[in-house]
Design a protein around this motif. Sequence first.
Motif, PDB file in Angstrom:
ATOM      1  N   LYS A 271     109.747  88.133 -30.786  1.00 47.49           N
ATOM      2  CA  LYS A 271     110.286  88.492 -32.110  1.00 47.49           C
ATOM      3  C   LYS A 271     111.486  89.428 -31.984  1.00 47.49           C
ATOM      4  O   LYS A 271     112.327  89.511 -32.872  1.00 47.49           O
TER       5      LYS A 271
ATOM      6  N   HIS B 164     111.276 102.721 -28.496  1.00 48.47           N
ATOM      7  CA  HIS B 164     112.383 102.377 -29.385  1.00 48.47           C
ATOM      8  C   HIS B 164     112.187 100.950 -29.889  1.00 48.47           C
ATOM      9  O   HIS B 164     112.186 100.010 -29.102  1.00 48.47           O
ATOM     10  N   ILE B 165     112.020 100.800 -31.198  1.00 47.45           N
ATOM     11  CA  ILE B 165     111.762  99.477 -31.776  1.00 47.45           C
ATOM     12  C   ILE B 165     113.079  98.692 -31.834  1.00 47.45           C
ATOM     13  O   ILE B 165     114.073  99.208 -32.333  1.00 47.45           O
ATOM     14  N   PRO B 166     113.092  97.459 -31.307  1.00 43.16           N
ATOM     15  CA  PRO B 166     114.316  96.643 -31.393  1.00 43.16           C
ATOM     16  C   PRO B 166     114.400  95.926 -32.736  1.00 43.16           C
ATOM     17  O   PRO B 166     113.437  95.939 -33.512  1.00 43.16           O
ATOM     18  N   ASP B 167     115.539  95.300 -33.008  1.00 46.25           N
ATOM     19  CA  ASP B 167     115.653  94.438 -34.188  1.00 46.25           C
ATOM     20  C   ASP B 167     114.645  93.300 -34.037  1.00 46.25           C
ATOM     21  O   ASP B 167     114.381  92.836 -32.934  1.00 46.25           O
ATOM     22  N   GLY B 168     114.088  92.867 -35.150  1.00 52.41           N
ATOM     23  CA  GLY B 168     113.220  91.695 -35.124  1.00 52.41           C
ATOM     24  C   GLY B 168     111.732  92.009 -35.170  1.00 52.41           C
ATOM     25  O   GLY B 168     110.936  91.163 -35.554  1.00 52.41           O
ATOM     26  N   PHE B 169     111.355  93.213 -34.749  1.00 56.63           N
ATOM     27  CA  PHE B 169     109.927  93.579 -34.770  1.00 56.63           C
ATOM     28  C   PHE B 169     109.464  93.949 -36.179  1.00 56.63           C
ATOM     29  O   PHE B 169     108.297  93.801 -36.507  1.00 56.63           O
TER      30      PHE B 169
ATOM     31  N   LEU C 133     104.462  98.154 -37.192  1.00 52.29           N
ATOM     32  CA  LEU C 133     104.307  96.781 -36.698  1.00 52.29           C
ATOM     33  C   LEU C 133     103.257  96.037 -37.519  1.00 52.29           C
ATOM     34  O   LEU C 133     103.410  94.857 -37.820  1.00 52.29           O
TER      35      LEU C 133
ATOM     36  N   SER D 283     126.352  96.223 -29.094  1.00 50.81           N
ATOM     37  CA  SER D 283     126.713  97.514 -28.540  1.00 50.81           C
ATOM     38  C   SER D 283     127.647  97.328 -27.350  1.00 50.81           C
ATOM     39  O   SER D 283     127.569  96.328 -26.646  1.00 50.81           O
TER      40      SER D 283
ATOM     41  N   LEU E 259     105.869 100.316 -25.549  1.00 50.43           N
ATOM     42  CA  LEU E 259     105.989  99.350 -26.648  1.00 50.43           C
ATOM     43  C   LEU E 259     106.324  97.947 -26.122  1.00 50.43           C
ATOM     44  O   LEU E 259     105.743  96.954 -26.561  1.00 50.43           O
TER      45      LEU E 259
ATOM     46  N   GLY F 165     103.540  92.754 -40.292  1.00 50.12           N
ATOM     47  CA  GLY F 165     102.827  91.531 -39.937  1.00 50.12           C
ATOM     48  C   GLY F 165     103.142  91.045 -38.529  1.00 50.12           C
ATOM     49  O   GLY F 165     102.877  89.895 -38.179  1.00 50.12           O
ATOM     50  N   THR F 166     103.728  91.933 -37.712  1.00 51.98           N
ATOM     51  CA  THR F 166     104.091  91.546 -36.346  1.00 51.98           C
ATOM     52  C   THR F 166     102.850  91.421 -35.467  1.00 51.98           C
ATOM     53  O   THR F 166     102.779  90.554 -34.595  1.00 51.98           O
ATOM     54  N   ALA F 167     101.894  92.311 -35.679  1.00 52.02           N
ATOM     55  CA  ALA F 167     100.641  92.246 -34.926  1.00 52.02           C
ATOM     56  C   ALA F 167      99.542  92.868 -35.783  1.00 52.02           C
ATOM     57  O   ALA F 167      99.807  93.791 -36.557  1.00 52.02           O
TER      58      ALA F 167
ATOM     59  N   VAL G 163     115.890  88.403 -30.958  1.00 53.27           N
ATOM     60  CA  VAL G 163     116.874  87.903 -31.906  1.00 53.27           C
ATOM     61  C   VAL G 163     118.224  88.504 -31.532  1.00 53.27           C
ATOM     62  O   VAL G 163     118.291  89.445 -30.743  1.00 53.27           O
TER      63      VAL G 163
ATOM     64  N   LEU H  52     119.513  98.382 -34.817  1.00 55.37           N
ATOM     65  CA  LEU H  52     120.146  99.064 -35.949  1.00 55.37           C
ATOM     66  C   LEU H  52     119.251  98.997 -37.187  1.00 55.37           C
ATOM     67  O   LEU H  52     119.129  99.974 -37.921  1.00 55.37           O
ATOM     68  N   THR H  53     118.598  97.845 -37.402  1.00 52.78           N
ATOM     69  CA  THR H  53     117.703  97.756 -38.561  1.00 52.78           C
ATOM     70  C   THR H  53     116.522  98.713 -38.387  1.00 52.78           C
ATOM     71  O   THR H  53     116.068  99.331 -39.335  1.00 52.78           O
TER      72      THR H  53
ATOM     73  N   GLN I 289     122.322  99.842 -27.346  1.00 49.84           N
ATOM     74  CA  GLN I 289     121.396  98.840 -27.866  1.00 49.84           C
ATOM     75  C   GLN I 289     119.935  99.164 -27.540  1.00 49.84           C
ATOM     76  O   GLN I 289     119.124  98.294 -27.301  1.00 49.84           O
TER      77      GLN I 289
END
Lengths: 95, 210
Positions: A43, B2-7, B160, A52, A31, B164-166, A46, B103-104, B99
């Motif tokens: 993106k 693992h998707i981070p915050d912001g994506f 994603l 953590s 990813l 609208g990220t990609a 942020v 979390l979102t 991390q």
Amino acid sequence: MNKKDILWGLGIALLLALVLSPFASPWPDGLERVAEDKGFLEKGEVAPALSSPVPDYAWPGVKDEKAATASAGILGTLVVFGAGWGLAGLIKKKD
Amino acid sequence: MHIPDGFLTATTWGPAWLVSVVGLGACIRTAAAKLKDKMVPLMGVMSAFVFAAQMLNFPVVGGTSGHLLGGVLAAVMLGPWAGAIVLAVVLVVQCLIFQDGGLTALGANILNMSFIGTLGGYAVFAILKKILGKKLLLAAAAAAAWLSVVLASTACSLELVLSGTAPFNVVFPAMLGVHVLIGIGEAIITTFVLSFVLKVRPDLVEVSHE
């Protein structure tokens, strides 16, 4: 599952975390790579919604990178071991 | 993956959180009815193994790495519901302490890896086991493990796109291209670990004594 099995299983997991994790590939995962190539990686840069205690599997303050990763691996392995067992115990008691 | 915050936008991660909470509730209720005493510590051991194995990124191609998802492995060992709970435990700890995954995005990560990767992967395994027979159990697990990674990464791509990220035609082929390769690693590790456990303690593998 007897005590010996549990210790063997946990021991193997701890050994992976302690010995192999510092030598894991540092390259971005699938990813991250796609995000970088397709231009949306920023993106994700942020401020995280939650800060953590051990970001990116490295103890803050531990200078030796391998030791920082290995100790983070040990911590995480023990925490999920306890959480998985504890949760299973709670679920089991309910019935 | 693992998707981070912001994506992801709130319109995507919000519903994903809802699905993951409701889905985990269902997993817990279903697992509770099937949970045998000896499986209780095994859920701790499997959580520990999946966590440790997920730290071991292996190089795939061109500066890209992958790591075990472990969903099919956990589900074949423990049954799908307990397996999905194990993956969720790992994802929650990775998010809160390390991390790894925002979390979102935690709901989306649980949806992708715990539900689609683990429950979905197990469904593929169960179908293949029926077709191939018990003798080819490892082959069924290998194929299901490979597909579980591809399916989970596809779900990730769709989230994603929804955010609208990609655009789909950009992110989907790229994610698919990487994860068909990472899935090979998944199949190899899953088969190796399962064949080892089947040799030393076959009674601990849920599907070997159904």
